[in-house]
Scaffold this active site. Structure first.
Site, short mmCIF file in Angstrom:
data_model
loop_
_atom_site.label_atom_id
_atom_site.label_comp_id
_atom_site.label_asym_id
_atom_site.label_seq_id
_atom_site.Cartn_x
_atom_site.Cartn_y
_atom_site.Cartn_z
CD GLN A 106 99.14 -13.34 18.98
OE1 GLN A 106 98.86 -14.27 19.65
NE2 GLN A 106 97.67 -12.65 18.07
CG HIS A 126 93.73 -10.39 19.35
ND1 HIS A 126 92.64 -11.36 19.83
CD2 HIS A 126 93.63 -11.04 18.15
CE1 HIS A 126 92.13 -12.37 18.53
NE2 HIS A 126 92.88 -11.35 17.20
CE1 TYR A 149 98.76 -11.81 6.09
CE2 TYR A 149 100.06 -10.73 5.93
CZ TYR A 149 99.16 -11.85 5.56
OH TYR A 149 98.73 -11.50 4.02
CD GLU A 150 94.30 -10.78 14.12
OE1 GLU A 150 94.15 -9.26 14.57
OE2 GLU A 150 94.21 -11.43 15.23
CB SER A 151 99.10 -14.58 12.50
OG SER A 151 100.27 -14.38 11.36
#
Lengths: 257, 302, 302, 257
Positions: free
Chosen positions: A86, B104, A55-57
């Protein structure tokens, strides 16, 4: 609360099931929340128990006990194999080329698999301001296989995206190889009406329709003149046991179904 | 040096009109308490920076504190839109917010450069898409070895970073577990760091497990003890996300009237975080309190 | 997937003549057992990479396994020289080792680039000094925002990395605490990763404390259980550094005769690590065994 | 084992004491092993209890219970405030500008404070192969104040270094500001005979001699024509209480004294 189980899948169930079929055991998947997460959980519960979810978290090898309500849900942390910053996710996992499968959706997609999650209308004066890229752009650039999961309509499957947030096979006339993108680009677009594959030129073509859907219906829901593959297949649909799994175990509160 | 002070003092001493600010956290450890105090102190013209501006950033926008937003994904995670942001950034808005937008990876790279003391950071991204086209801060750098063209973003050095953590000592040595987000990068990139902690512990306790320290006290200027300062977001090991609030927020924030009423009641109408917590539904904190899942310790002996 | 195998199998399957190799560790977690097995298997023409080549790298050199050394500080830390290295790199040597030399930050930056999938890494270093003058792999890159000239080094992607850790599961999810050195960067930069662990634990135990995982199993190809595999270096929480050995090594290694005799007895003359440990002075391991300093666990509940 | 305490400091004791005087309370110091470590411990035990010690091995705010035998001694980890990877040490601490004081020594130093720890002789065909830079080059580039601690002799204080591992105030005729180096460069060279300061041109000049040493002795031990500062000071030397602290508490096994 128990109701008779309908054997007819909803649009979301169809898409979650069809997306799950794209996942192979031991694939490393960059998972988004919502349908992609459900598709991954379904694959893990059926044919791909070794699916590896990132997960990008920052949760790596997560096995959430509950259906995560956000991409950073605490249930993704507890009992995951690793939790990292991250910077590691984007640099050492994604940019380093470790992600096999990425999932994206969006407000608009075009025939080259370009996706818009930024604005509807002009960028400087948008009609609708959408959330923006998040990690989508880099997932589109780096994932070896990219699955696009979106409901089809003329409003969403457009001739030209108002904004290209996440590049597909061809952007402004240039192919992704020319642009130096390391990932493989979109593999398939999984919709509620059928599945689009990409031909050798990078254009999306209709390759599968669900049993109850006609190719005409699909073309009518597409904003560009959608070509059909030579051999049109019937898209696999979930059977009752899969529907039971989805409804009773994987998303009992119907958060995403 | 003992840096402990109240949230009121920390914000008054570090956040000034026109400054650039990060209240960090990735779904986890988002310090709503700090945002609310900034609103109460009436700060204006802030440049608000964060990969994932969420409800507290939207509240800062609604309260008129923000001039410019630097971000990569703006929404109510898992639920919907940020309505103040939308009202201030769509074609119909009379008073437009300035937006500077990345993905991001791009915004994180700006913070990486800032945290590492470099003027820029390279990343393999943005080829062909529109993000770099509309953002002049994304340029190109050529690899001197392969000739490959890469994206480059400039270092970002926010004036102030507010970092919530599970525990810190009075010097600001902050320990975090669970999601780490970009908190380390934000802290090292910032010119001033405020650490907010669920628990203040002795320095001896920090020293028992030095690998858990994410932010060393030498870069911290203020330390605030603010348990439940992250509600409705979550703190691993302390409390869960108040998901019902995120869902309800969609309705509260859609109309300016209900939005302002909420701000009046829960931000302007309270004097501090304790006061805010006292206004929450009875039993809510107990419901959200984490069920213990304590791991084993490791051995630092030699 | 269960990747457990013996050190013999792991080395045979991953280290080939002519390959590039890192046995990492910064004073801590240096896998001597792997180096000795490589010597026993008679590997040749290796490119040996490490910021701090120490005794085990010197032993690889003395045994004739190494063609080229890529490094930034070569010595017997706190004691003296690496004598095989010196004999093979000073003007008087008949058969010279190829040296490629950086500072710590420079070589680490090469590994950072490799681990991050970038072709180069920028760093503010080397202006004016001789390191960049004698190393053509150090070039310049210009910041596209400030015009500042910075050093740039190319990505390094070693064929094999050997990473010792305190504990790992059979899939290679490796947890490390204490000094972290450049182990994460080395593992992600390498094309193949061998994890060697003091302790093999269940995957469930790894999952209890996911923030401790430094190397995820998805990049690991072999897992070896080799307790005391780092002697004479140390493993935090398991055993101290055998400093007497480092001091004695100065005398052992100064003369080729005593050096070869030591290799015969402790490397060629043993069949595996157990055999090596059995030859150590009685009571030594007990003396080196760590005195427990266990920290508290943290709560991962929600 | 207790012997009568000699009130006469050894060369190492002098240097450790004099170096300690350069440290201020709350300075963030990048600490090397040996005399720099001793000097820091002495400063902490006397006038600078808040001295903050960072080691290139990754230990931050270390308070070792024993005198570390290497820069990565386990005693530096136990009870330190933080332990981080070396990437963080070099990028986020040193390059980021957080290090106030660095310590270096070497095989050769020249009048500009350039230091050689790489080779004696020609680089390609060295007479002596030394360990190399380690972190020295970047410490010299980035530390705001750099202290050089070396015993003096014509062999070590040379007209020109055989190799400049760590740049000082002027390298190949260029000043460090022209070369874009952010750190302040060498502040002082602390030797066993006296202390050299750097003048406005960046040249080392004799500024202090120990009570028992004459300026002529210092000049005789220097490989370049050493100039003397206008006001030559007497270098402070440790008194008996400091010597007792050094010998009995800080380095009882005489590892570095």
């Amino acid at each position: 609360m128990a109701t008779e189980l309908s054997a007819v899948p909803t649009a979301s169930e169809r898409m979650a099931y069809r997306a799950a079929q794209e996942l192979r055991d031991e694939d490393v998947v960059f998972v988004g929340i919502g349908l992609p997460n459900l598709a991954c959980n379904l694959a893990r519960a059926t044919h791909a128990p070794g699916l590896f979810m990132i997960y990008e978290s920052g949760a790596v090898g997560a096995i959430p006990e509950r259906l995560p309500v956000s991409i950073g849900d605490p249930s993704l942390v507890t009992d995951s194999l690793a939790v990292v910053g991250q910077a590691d996710i984007f640099q050492c996992m994604l940019q380093r080329g470790l992600i096999e499968v990425g999932f994206l959706g969006g407000a608009q997609v075009d025939r080259w698999g370009n996706i818009n999650t930024t604005v509807i209308g002009d960028y400087a004066n948008p009609k609708v301001r959408l959330p923006g890229s998040g990690g989508a752009c880099e997932i589109a650039v780096h994932a070896r296989r990219l699955l696009i999961v979106m409901r089809m309509s003329k409003r969403t499957f457009v001739e030209t995206c108002d904004f290209v947030t996440s590049p597909g096979h061809r952007v402004n006339g240039k192919r992704r190889a020319e642009l130096g993108m390391p990932g493989g680009g979109p593999t398939r677009i999984i919709t509620d009406l059928g599945v689009l594959d990409f031909d050798a030129t990078g254009e999306a073509v209709l390759a599968e329709v669900y049993p109850s859907v006609t190719p005409e219906q699909v073309r009518a829901a597409c904003g560009w003149p959608l070509r059909t593959a030579e051999a049109l297949r019937t898209a696999a649909e979930p059977d009752v046991s899969v529907l039971r799994l989805l409804r009773e175990k994987l998303d009992p509160q119907r958060l995403y179904l | 040096m003992n840096k402990l002070c109240s949230m009121k003092e920390a914000i008054a001493a570090s956040v000034t009109d026109g400054c650039s600010l990060v209240i960090d956290g990735f779904t986890h450890l988002i310090c709503f308490a700090a945002g609310h105090e900034i609103i109460r102190q009436g700060r204006r013209n802030l440049t608000a920076i964060r990969l994932t501006p969420d409800l507290v950033y939207d509240q800062l926008i609604e309260a008129g504190a923000v001039r410019k937003l630097v971000f990569s994904w703006a929404g109510n995670p898992g639920v919907g839109s940020l309505h103040a942001l939308r009202r201030r950034s769509e074609a119909s808005s009379p008073e437009r917010l300035e937006l500077e937008e990345y993905s991001h990876f791009g915004l994180l790279s700006r913070l990486l450069a800032g945290s590492a003391g470099l003027p820029f950071w390279p990343l393999n991204n943005y080829a062909g898409g529109d993000i770099a086209r509309v953002n002049p801060s994304i340029k190109t750098v050529t690899c001197p070895f392969t000739g490959q063209a890469l994206a480059a973003v400039p270092a970002l050095r926010p004036d102030v970073a507010i970092i919530h953590c599970q525990r810190a000592d009075a010097e600001g040595n902050a320990q975090v577990w669970g999601l780490l987000g970009s908190q380390k990068e934000v802290a090292f990139a910032a010119k001033k760091v405020v650490v907010v902690a669920e628990e203040i512990v002795s320095t001896e306790r920090i020293r028992k497990d030095p690998n858990r320290t994410l932010v060393p006290g030498i870069i911290v200027s203020h330390v605030v003890h603010e348990p439940w300062g992250c509600h409705p977001s979550f703190v691993q090991g302390f409390h869960d996300r108040d998901n019902d609030f995120y869902v309800k927020w969609e309705d509260i924030s859609r109309q300016p009237e209900t939005y302002r009423a909420w701000l009046e009641e829960f931000v302007y109408g309270v004097k501090d975080r304790q006061d805010y917590l006292a206004r929450l539904e009875t039993g809510l904190l107990d419901k959200l309190r984490a069920k213990a899942r304590v791991c084993e310790g490791v051995d630092y002996g030699y």
